[in-house]
Motif scaffolding. Structure first.
Motif, mmCIF file in Angstrom:
data_model
loop_
_atom_site.group_PDB
_atom_site.id
_atom_site.type_symbol
_atom_site.label_atom_id
_atom_site.label_comp_id
_atom_site.label_asym_id
_atom_site.label_seq_id
_atom_site.Cartn_x
_atom_site.Cartn_y
_atom_site.Cartn_z
ATOM 1 N N SER A 168 42.610 43.372 37.310
ATOM 2 C CA SER A 168 43.529 44.151 36.478
ATOM 3 C C SER A 168 43.327 43.932 34.987
ATOM 4 C CB SER A 168 44.978 43.795 36.835
ATOM 5 O OG SER A 168 45.215 42.400 36.661
ATOM 6 N N ASN A 169 42.518 42.963 34.585
ATOM 7 C CA ASN A 169 42.321 42.737 33.151
ATOM 8 C C ASN A 169 40.926 42.206 32.886
ATOM 9 O OD1 ASN A 169 42.390 39.703 33.297
ATOM 10 N ND2 ASN A 169 44.469 40.122 34.036
ATOM 11 N N LYS A 170 40.565 42.127 31.613
ATOM 12 C CA LYS A 170 39.222 41.725 31.216
ATOM 13 C C LYS A 170 38.919 40.271 31.560
ATOM 14 C CE LYS A 170 38.835 45.070 27.437
ATOM 15 N NZ LYS A 170 38.613 45.252 25.980
ATOM 16 N N ASN A 171 39.950 39.449 31.597
ATOM 17 C CA ASN A 171 39.724 38.042 31.926
ATOM 18 C C ASN A 171 39.155 37.861 33.325
ATOM 19 O OD1 ASN A 171 40.663 37.167 29.446
ATOM 20 N ND2 ASN A 171 42.784 36.991 30.153
ATOM 21 N N ASP A 172 39.437 38.825 34.220
ATOM 22 C CA ASP A 172 38.931 38.737 35.584
ATOM 23 C C ASP A 172 37.403 38.767 35.612
ATOM 24 O OD1 ASP A 172 41.537 38.672 36.462
ATOM 25 O OD2 ASP A 172 41.635 40.824 36.843
#
Length: 308
Positions: free
Chosen positions: A49-53
């Motif tokens: 769901s986000n760039k950190n993934d």
């Protein structure tokens, strides 16, 4: 068999030296790393769901890249690398082709069965894992979906057996199944020189052998070199199992958990030097942890009453 032919080709191209001997397994190691990254990418696109993934994805790929067991297997003539390749192909296809059940299970049947005859005889772990995945499908989607998928998987298995049969008839003048039983009998004779390996028999001695085999599974090289990661996996295992039995969101967990369980069952009954070959399970373990991380905030249904 596939690894031997690749080595023969490499020796012909690069000469009778260590480069010619090992280059195929270096290439296979690189392909394994790319397949692992592709598998995590499929998981990330579906559940992230986000760039950190993506950064966490790269961290998991790095865990495999710097792993000592993976490094050694990718620079020496180690058949485990080729077995790892087929296991990763099955995992990637299973996760990526969820919208095409027929083609998905057909290809899984072809790869899992043909790998037994054309890669390594104890790759039967893939066949057992496919059976566990189909049973989980029965639980999640009912008998009709199970029967249809099983039919396509059996059709693929028939094609996989046919490929093995063609090869062994053409090259060795023997049937694929006949050669399999012949190889197993030779392995049984050889394994008698070391009672810690081979198949378990009956009686008290057989029970002790089963225990030794299970002990060897949990004392493999990968676990000893990566004990913290394996401890995290064991702590997460109850949650992973609960996620797997979630009828709505448990599909992606099925094969990632089926492979380690199938390999544990096979090792207990028939130990084939798991100390080195545990490497086959590493992408499944890391993939399951990455999937669990992505779904850390996802609600899931509790276990069914019969499992509480």
């Amino acid at each position: 068999i596939l690894g031997n032919y690749l080595t023969m080709l490499s020796l012909h191209i690069f000469g009778d030296n260590y480069y010619g001997l090992r280059i195929p397994y270096v290439v296979i190691g690189l392909i394994n790393l790319l397949l692992f990254a592709a598998t995590l990418r499929v998981i990330q696109r579906e559940h992230g769901s986000n760039k950190n993934d993506v950064w966490i994805l790269l961290a998991f790929v790095a865990l495999l890249l710097v792993d000592f067991c993976f490094y050694v297997a990718s620079r020496t003539v180690e058949p485990t690398s080729v077995r790892l390749l087929t296991a990763q192909l099955c995992t990637l296809l299973y996760l990526k082709m969820k919208d095409s059940a027929r083609l998905r299970f057909f290809l899984l049947g072809v790869i899992s069965v043909s790998s037994v005859f054309l890669i390594y005889i104890t790759n039967t772990v893939l066949v057992l894992a496919m059976g566990l995945v189909l049973l989980s499908l029965w639980y999640r989607q009912g008998f009709k979906a199970f029967a249809k998928s099983t039919l396509w998987c059996l059709l693929g298995a028939l094609i996989g057996w046919g490929l093995g049969e063609l090869y062994f008839r053409a090259v060795w003048g023997i049937g694929a199944i006949e050669n399999t039983f012949s190889a197993l009998s030779r392995f049984m004779v050889t394994s008698q020189l070391d009672p810690n390996y081979g198949a378990a028999g009956g009686g008290a001695g057989g029970i002790m052998t089963l225990i030794k085999h299970a002990f060897r599974f949990f004392c493999s090289n990968y676990i000893l070199y990566n004990l913290p990661i394996f401890c995290v996996y064991l702590m997460a295992l109850p949650v992973l199992l609960m996620r797997c039995f979630d009828k709505k969101n448990g599909e992606h967990y099925a094969l990632l958990l089926a492979l380690p369980l199938a390999f544990l069952i096979q090792t207990i009954l028939f130990e084939d030097y798991i100390i080195r070959k545990f490497l086959i399970l590493v992408p499944s373990l890391l993939g399951a942890l990455y999937l669990l991380y992505l779904n850390r905030n996802t609600e899931f249904r509790p276990l069914p009453k019969w499992m509480r």
